[in-house]
Scaffold this motif. Structure first.
Motif, PDB file in Angstrom:
ATOM      1  N   GLY A  66       0.825  -1.198   0.000  1.00  0.00           N
ATOM      2  CA  GLY A  66       0.000   0.000   0.000  1.00  0.00           C
ATOM      3  C   GLY A  66       0.855   1.242   0.000  1.00  0.00           C
ATOM      4  O   GLY A  66       2.079   1.187  -0.173  1.00  0.00           O
ATOM      5  N   SER A  67       0.205   2.362   0.216  1.00  0.00           N
ATOM      6  CA  SER A  67       0.908   3.635   0.230  1.00  0.00           C
ATOM      7  C   SER A  67       0.084   4.657   0.988  1.00  0.00           C
ATOM      8  O   SER A  67      -1.138   4.519   1.135  1.00  0.00           O
ATOM      9  N   ILE A  68       0.775   5.694   1.459  1.00  0.00           N
ATOM     10  CA  ILE A  68       0.114   6.840   2.063  1.00  0.00           C
ATOM     11  C   ILE A  68       0.798   8.086   1.516  1.00  0.00           C
ATOM     12  O   ILE A  68       2.019   8.099   1.340  1.00  0.00           O
ATOM     13  N   SER A  69       0.018   9.101   1.200  1.00  0.00           N
ATOM     14  CA  SER A  69       0.606  10.314   0.641  1.00  0.00           C
ATOM     15  C   SER A  69      -0.058  11.543   1.229  1.00  0.00           C
ATOM     16  O   SER A  69      -1.232  11.514   1.614  1.00  0.00           O
ATOM     17  N   GLN A  70       0.730  12.603   1.313  1.00  0.00           N
ATOM     18  CA  GLN A  70       0.248  13.885   1.799  1.00  0.00           C
ATOM     19  C   GLN A  70       0.776  14.969   0.877  1.00  0.00           C
ATOM     20  O   GLN A  70       1.977  15.049   0.611  1.00  0.00           O
ATOM     21  N   THR A  71      -0.138  15.808   0.359  1.00  0.00           N
ATOM     22  CA  THR A  71       0.244  16.863  -0.578  1.00  0.00           C
ATOM     23  C   THR A  71      -0.299  18.200  -0.088  1.00  0.00           C
ATOM     24  O   THR A  71      -1.440  18.284   0.368  1.00  0.00           O
ATOM     25  N   ILE A  72       0.548  19.231  -0.176  1.00  0.00           N
ATOM     26  CA  ILE A  72       0.120  20.594   0.136  1.00  0.00           C
ATOM     27  C   ILE A  72       0.381  21.471  -1.079  1.00  0.00           C
ATOM     28  O   ILE A  72       1.178  21.105  -1.955  1.00  0.00           O
ATOM     29  N   THR A 126      -4.876  14.235   1.309  1.00  0.00           N
ATOM     30  CA  THR A 126      -4.388  13.063   2.033  1.00  0.00           C
ATOM     31  C   THR A 126      -4.966  11.825   1.374  1.00  0.00           C
ATOM     32  O   THR A 126      -6.175  11.765   1.129  1.00  0.00           O
ATOM     33  N   SER A 127      -4.110  10.843   1.089  1.00  0.00           N
ATOM     34  CA  SER A 127      -4.564   9.652   0.380  1.00  0.00           C
ATOM     35  C   SER A 127      -3.930   8.410   0.975  1.00  0.00           C
ATOM     36  O   SER A 127      -2.744   8.415   1.339  1.00  0.00           O
ATOM     37  N   VAL A 128      -4.715   7.341   1.066  1.00  0.00           N
ATOM     38  CA  VAL A 128      -4.250   6.057   1.590  1.00  0.00           C
ATOM     39  C   VAL A 128      -4.701   4.945   0.650  1.00  0.00           C
ATOM     40  O   VAL A 128      -5.851   4.947   0.180  1.00  0.00           O
ATOM     41  N   TYR A 129      -3.788   4.013   0.355  1.00  0.00           N
ATOM     42  CA  TYR A 129      -4.110   2.874  -0.499  1.00  0.00           C
ATOM     43  C   TYR A 129      -3.617   1.601   0.170  1.00  0.00           C
ATOM     44  O   TYR A 129      -2.499   1.554   0.708  1.00  0.00           O
ATOM     45  N   LEU A 130      -4.442   0.534   0.143  1.00  0.00           N
ATOM     46  CA  LEU A 130      -4.093  -0.750   0.746  1.00  0.00           C
ATOM     47  C   LEU A 130      -4.472  -1.878  -0.194  1.00  0.00           C
ATOM     48  O   LEU A 130      -5.511  -1.820  -0.871  1.00  0.00           O
ATOM     49  N   SER A 131      -3.656  -2.918  -0.233  1.00  0.00           N
ATOM     50  CA  SER A 131      -3.951  -4.102  -1.031  1.00  0.00           C
ATOM     51  C   SER A 131      -3.507  -5.346  -0.276  1.00  0.00           C
ATOM     52  O   SER A 131      -2.407  -5.386   0.282  1.00  0.00           O
ATOM     53  N   THR A 132      -4.360  -6.357  -0.256  1.00  0.00           N
ATOM     54  CA  THR A 132      -4.009  -7.615   0.417  1.00  0.00           C
ATOM     55  C   THR A 132      -3.160  -8.522  -0.456  1.00  0.00           C
ATOM     56  O   THR A 132      -2.560  -9.473   0.024  1.00  0.00           O
ATOM     57  N   GLY A 133      -3.099  -8.204  -1.775  1.00  0.00           N
ATOM     58  CA  GLY A 133      -2.491  -9.151  -2.700  1.00  0.00           C
ATOM     59  C   GLY A 133      -3.438 -10.320  -2.931  1.00  0.00           C
ATOM     60  O   GLY A 133      -4.550 -10.369  -2.383  1.00  0.00           O
ATOM     61  N   ARG A 134      -3.027 -11.260  -3.765  1.00  0.00           N
ATOM     62  CA  ARG A 134      -3.874 -12.401  -4.066  1.00  0.00           C
ATOM     63  C   ARG A 134      -3.520 -13.572  -3.165  1.00  0.00           C
ATOM     64  O   ARG A 134      -2.361 -13.971  -3.066  1.00  0.00           O
ATOM     65  N   SER A 135      -4.540 -14.118  -2.482  1.00  0.00           N
ATOM     66  CA  SER A 135      -4.315 -15.240  -1.573  1.00  0.00           C
ATOM     67  C   SER A 135      -4.162 -16.537  -2.347  1.00  0.00           C
ATOM     68  O   SER A 135      -4.405 -16.601  -3.553  1.00  0.00           O
ATOM     69  N   ASP A 136      -3.768 -17.582  -1.643  1.00  0.00           N
ATOM     70  CA  ASP A 136      -3.621 -18.892  -2.274  1.00  0.00           C
ATOM     71  C   ASP A 136      -4.943 -19.400  -2.837  1.00  0.00           C
ATOM     72  O   ASP A 136      -4.961 -20.213  -3.765  1.00  0.00           O
ATOM     73  N   LYS A 137      -6.044 -18.915  -2.290  1.00  0.00           N
ATOM     74  CA  LYS A 137      -7.355 -19.348  -2.752  1.00  0.00           C
ATOM     75  C   LYS A 137      -7.942 -18.427  -3.819  1.00  0.00           C
ATOM     76  O   LYS A 137      -9.097 -18.578  -4.211  1.00  0.00           O
ATOM     77  N   GLY A 138      -7.144 -17.469  -4.273  1.00  0.00           N
ATOM     78  CA  GLY A 138      -7.573 -16.620  -5.377  1.00  0.00           C
ATOM     79  C   GLY A 138      -8.304 -15.360  -4.989  1.00  0.00           C
ATOM     80  O   GLY A 138      -8.739 -14.612  -5.859  1.00  0.00           O
ATOM     81  N   TRP A 139      -8.452 -15.061  -3.685  1.00  0.00           N
ATOM     82  CA  TRP A 139      -9.131 -13.849  -3.259  1.00  0.00           C
ATOM     83  C   TRP A 139      -8.148 -12.685  -3.177  1.00  0.00           C
ATOM     84  O   TRP A 139      -6.978 -12.866  -2.828  1.00  0.00           O
TER      85      TRP A 139
END
Length: 857
Positions: A241-247, A255-268
């Motif tokens: 993921g990432s977090i960003s702050q812009t002025i 302000t922005s936040v991004y998150l990702s779990t990635g792909r699990s072994d079961k395809g989720w």
């Protein structure tokens, strides 16, 4: 030969062979898996080492083979990293495809039928990737990211958050196809795109492809001037993921936040993003607050089947500057080009008298199924519910300025005092909002079948249902108790047009007035395309048809039991036929040609007359015939394209508000307007060394009206109650199509000063730019629109990469309009004298800046 000598020779040969192998190099070409477009600057190296290199301009690379290592890692911003296990003796990898940050469904099911492929699809195309968006996006509006594309111009108009516009080859947004992940987002009634609804989409955009002309899109959409495909990221295969702050200037804060779990072994897999943006923009009285949310949940059942749920939205509210002013007014105002007449102060707080507020969430369910090795089926179901509108002020008593000073904000406290001092509690002035809610549902399904070695068939169905809900309501009585009849409507000289079921209303906050109607639009489309590909030749033929149905339901002009209250559906059958071919002369050169004809329904407003349920018998389809020739060159250091195009646009329909000499405002439908759009476009990218990249674009257009029209019947009147004037003829023949510079140029330079430091400079130039104009003033020969002065703008940016707590981080700085150039970005010629004094304008922004910190984890 004795045994000892044979052994020595054998050892010598083996040593020589090993020396040669040790000097062998791994070669290949890094390309986008969707578009086949090269990815210059992509990083290639052996896993666990610092032995990395960068791809050349054509995506090619050469990397020294290291003994004992056989795993290559390929990475590029905005793309999923890829690992390649080298086979024994393998040195030439050929085309190495890497995928955008999206799963298989997004790549193929949604995008595959609408994306142009380099050196294959015969259309003029440019792509803005995630790296460019991140490094140069700054506080620019979404459409402004396309200004480096030939034949494209975007401006901020009045400067409100998300109020920008874009034109391609002289065609406004209503004549373009704007798509997000393959879903059309043009308004179903008038074709417009309100960018404030998508203002924060930039945060999750993987790439944005502009196809000029008819484009590669197989849907029956109004891509007269071009198609913009916005591709959002879906679910990353990697966890992170990432977090960003812009002025930035004028209180800009994001302000922005991004998150990702990635792909699990079961395809989720799951990803989500959210952001908040606020500030005041550049001019005064343009305060705004915007949010953005995005999520994706995907399930990959197997290599043949993926399903994905995506949701996104961008609720926002912002002040607007919708009133163009004369150049003299801006010159006289102490605020200069920051002057905005459309805001006020109430109890010491800023009130955006002209404002916009809207929320348009969209959710889609996508399914991709690989039926067998030769066929696939992709389907998307989507729904959107839009709520919001825009406001202004009304009343028999005009709002006054603070201190009665011409360039001061509105004094709403004085209005409240005046309203309270009235003997009967009625409002002399008040605030209102025009509400434009909607419900939108759609389904698209595309079947792809390779039915022989060289031929491929793609067929699709596109179904849509749209309901618009339109009315005006009172939002603030400014201290009064009510508004009563008789009173003034939206236009200062108009008499009340309200609910005949309540002819003597006493209205309070949130009560409806002026108009109240619903619109319904049905859309059924089918398409089919056959593609041929053999050796260096690709070609296609595409046919599509659609039926657009309009219905109007009016709650104010008709009694509940009046059968005329609801119209039957008015149907317009549209279709398109296009074809093209590309021929790769060799590995460097290619040529292409395309042509097409399409008919599309007129806009909703043109189908009905006089703000009532009167079906316009003269409404007819708009028509376009277009053809184009193109040439492309690709090498390790230089890519270049040149395109020639000619498009004839006939029976253009347009509903316009025009001002008569007495100041009355009339609305009438123009139809039968013919236009010619032709020109030449050039773009290139030159990379003489790995650390230097030079980009350029140049376009010259000749866009003009081909005929006079008349007599023109005034269909709707919102001015005085007098009989509207008759217009025998509008003299348009030979006039330039306004509202876009017909000559544009761009030159960009990017320098990789150090591995951690990158600097960039971009220069934009606009010329041969005619103002939009008041059609009413062209009822006599000799009228002509004002030509806006030429101007050029310089933007600078810098990127510094570093480690913060062992996390990859970067600081991005952007300065736009470095020299604080004063220029007219939009203009309207009200009287046809062709002079600056007879025109009103919006000035573009002066110098602006942003600084952002982004941390990846």
């Amino acid at each position: 030969m004795n045994k000892s000598l044979r052994i020595k020779i054998t050892l010598l040969l083996q040593f020589f062979a090993l020396s040669i192998f040790a000097q062998q190099k791994i070669t290949g070409k890094i390309v986008d898996s969707l578009t086949n477009e090269s990815l210059p600057g992509a990083s290639i190296g052996f896993k666990g080492t610092k032995n990395f290199t960068s791809a050349s301009l054509d995506g090619s690379f050469s990397l020294k083979k290291l003994d004992g290592l056989n795993i290559l890692v390929v990475s590029f911003i905005g793309y999923n990293p890829r690992e390649i296990v080298l086979k024994e003796g393998q040195v030439n990898l050929g085309a190495v495809k890497i995928t955008p940050n999206a799963n298989l469904m997004s790549e193929v099911a949604i995008l595959g039928s609408n994306i142009a492929i380099d050196r294959k699809t015969p259309v003029a195309v440019s792509t803005v990737n995630a790296l460019q968006i991140e490094e140069k996006g700054s506080s620019q509006e979404f459409p402004e990211l396309l200004n480096s594309t030939p034949g494209v111009q975007a401006t901020k108009q009045g400067g409100g958050f998300g109020d920008s516009r874009v034109s391609i080859r002289g065609f406004s947004t209503a004549s373009l196809a704007i798509m997000v992940n393959g879903i059309p987002i043009n308004d179903m009634e008038n074709g417009s795109v309100y960018w404030s609804n998508w203002a924060s989409l930039r945060e999750v955009t993987s790439s944005m492809q502009v196809q000029r002309g008819l484009g590669a899109n197989k849907l029956v959409v109004p891509s007269l001037g071009g198609t913009v495909n916005i591709i959002t990221r879906s679910t990353d295969t990697e966890k992170g993921g990432s977090i960003s702050q812009t002025i930035g200037n004028d209180g800009f804060l994001k302000t922005s936040v991004y998150l990702s779990t990635g792909r699990s072994d079961k395809g989720w897999s799951f990803s989500a993003q959210g952001s908040r943006t606020s500030g005041n923009m550049y001019a005064e009285g343009l305060q705004f607050t915007g949010y953005n949310y995005f999520f994706n949940v995907s399930k990959m059942f197997n290599d043949h089947h993926t399903i994905s749920l995506t949701g996104m939205g961008a609720p926002q509210t912002h002040g607007q500057r919708s009133s163009k002013q004369s150049i003299q007014a801006f010159e006289s105002a102490p605020q200069g080009i920051k002057f905005n007449p459309d805001w006020g102060v109430k109890y010491g707080q800023v009130v955006n008298v002209k404002n916009n507020y809207f929320n348009k969430p969209i959710i889609s369910l996508n399914d991709y199924w690989t039926i067998d090795e030769n066929s696939s089926l992709s389907t998307v179901l989507y729904a959107s519910r839009g709520t919001g509108g825009g406001g202004s002020s009304l009343g028999n008593v005009p709002l006054t300025r603070i201190g009665l000073y011409d360039y001061a904000p509105y004094d709403l406290d004085a209005a409240i005092k005046a309203n309270k001092s009235g003997v009967d509690g009625a409002a002399g002035s008040y605030l209102y909002a025009s509400v434009n809610n909607h419900n939108w549902f759609g389904a698209m399904s595309t079947y792809n079948r390779k039915f022989s070695k060289y031929f491929n068939f793609t067929g699709g169905v596109d179904l849509r249902y749209y309901e618009g809900i339109h009315y005006v309501k009172i939002t603030d009585l400014l201290g009064a108790d009510y508004v009563t009849y008789p009173w003034q409507g939206i236009n200062s000289s108009s008499t009340y047009r309200g609910d005949i079921n309540n002819p003597n209303p006493i209205l309070k906050t949130n009560d409806k007035f002026e108009y109240n109607y619903n619109s319904k639009v049905l859309w059924e489309g089918v398409s089919g395309q056959v593609e041929y590909a053999k050796d260096n030749v690709t070609a296609f033929v595409s046919l599509a048809a659609s039926n657009t149905s309009y219905k109007r339901i009016d709650f104010f002009n008709y009694k509940p039991d009046d059968p005329a209250r609801e119209t039957p559906y008015k149907n317009f059958l549209g279709y398109q036929a296009k074809g093209g071919a590309n021929y790769n002369l060799d590995e460097h050169n290619n040529v292409f040609a395309n042509l097409g004809y399409l008919e599309k329904a007129p806009i909703f407003t043109n189908a009905f007359l006089e703000y009532k349920n009167f079906i316009n018998p003269d409404a007819k389809n708009e028509k376009l015939f277009s053809y184009e020739l193109g040439y492309g060159y690709r090498s390790k250091t230089l890519t270049a394209n040149i395109n020639l195009y000619r498009s004839t646009y006939k029976d253009r329909a347009r509903a316009v508000n025009q001002t008569a000499p007495d100041g009355s405002v009339y609305t009438f439908n123009l139809s039968g307007v013919n236009e010619l759009h032709q020109g030449v476009e050039v773009d290139f990218r030159y990379k003489p060394v790995a650390s230097v990249s030079i980009n350029g674009a140049f376009s010259v257009g000749d866009w003009k009206y081909l005929n006079d029209i008349g007599p023109v019947t005034v269909n709707a009147q919102t001015g005085s109650s007098a009989q509207p004037p008759t217009i025998s003829k509008l003299y348009l023949n030979g006039l330039k199509v306004g509202n876009q510079a017909q000559t544009t140029a761009f030159l960009g330079l990017d320098l990789q000063v150090l591995p951690e430091l990158k600097l960039g400079a971009d220069y934009y130039y606009y010329s041969n730019y005619s103002a939009d104009f008041n059609f009413y003033s062209y009822n006599k020969p000799g009228a002509k629109p004002w030509k806006i002065p030429d101007y050029g703008l310089l933007n600078l940016n810098g990127v510094l990469k570093f480690k913060l707590a062992n996390l990859n981080s970067s600081i991005i700085i952007n300065v736009n309009n470095v020299f604080n150039t004063k220029y007219v970005a939009d203009a309207y010629d009200a009287n046809g004298t062709g002079t600056a004094s007879g025109s009103t304008v919006f000035y573009g922004f002066g110098r602006t800046w942003t600084t952002g910190l982004k941390i990846n984890f």
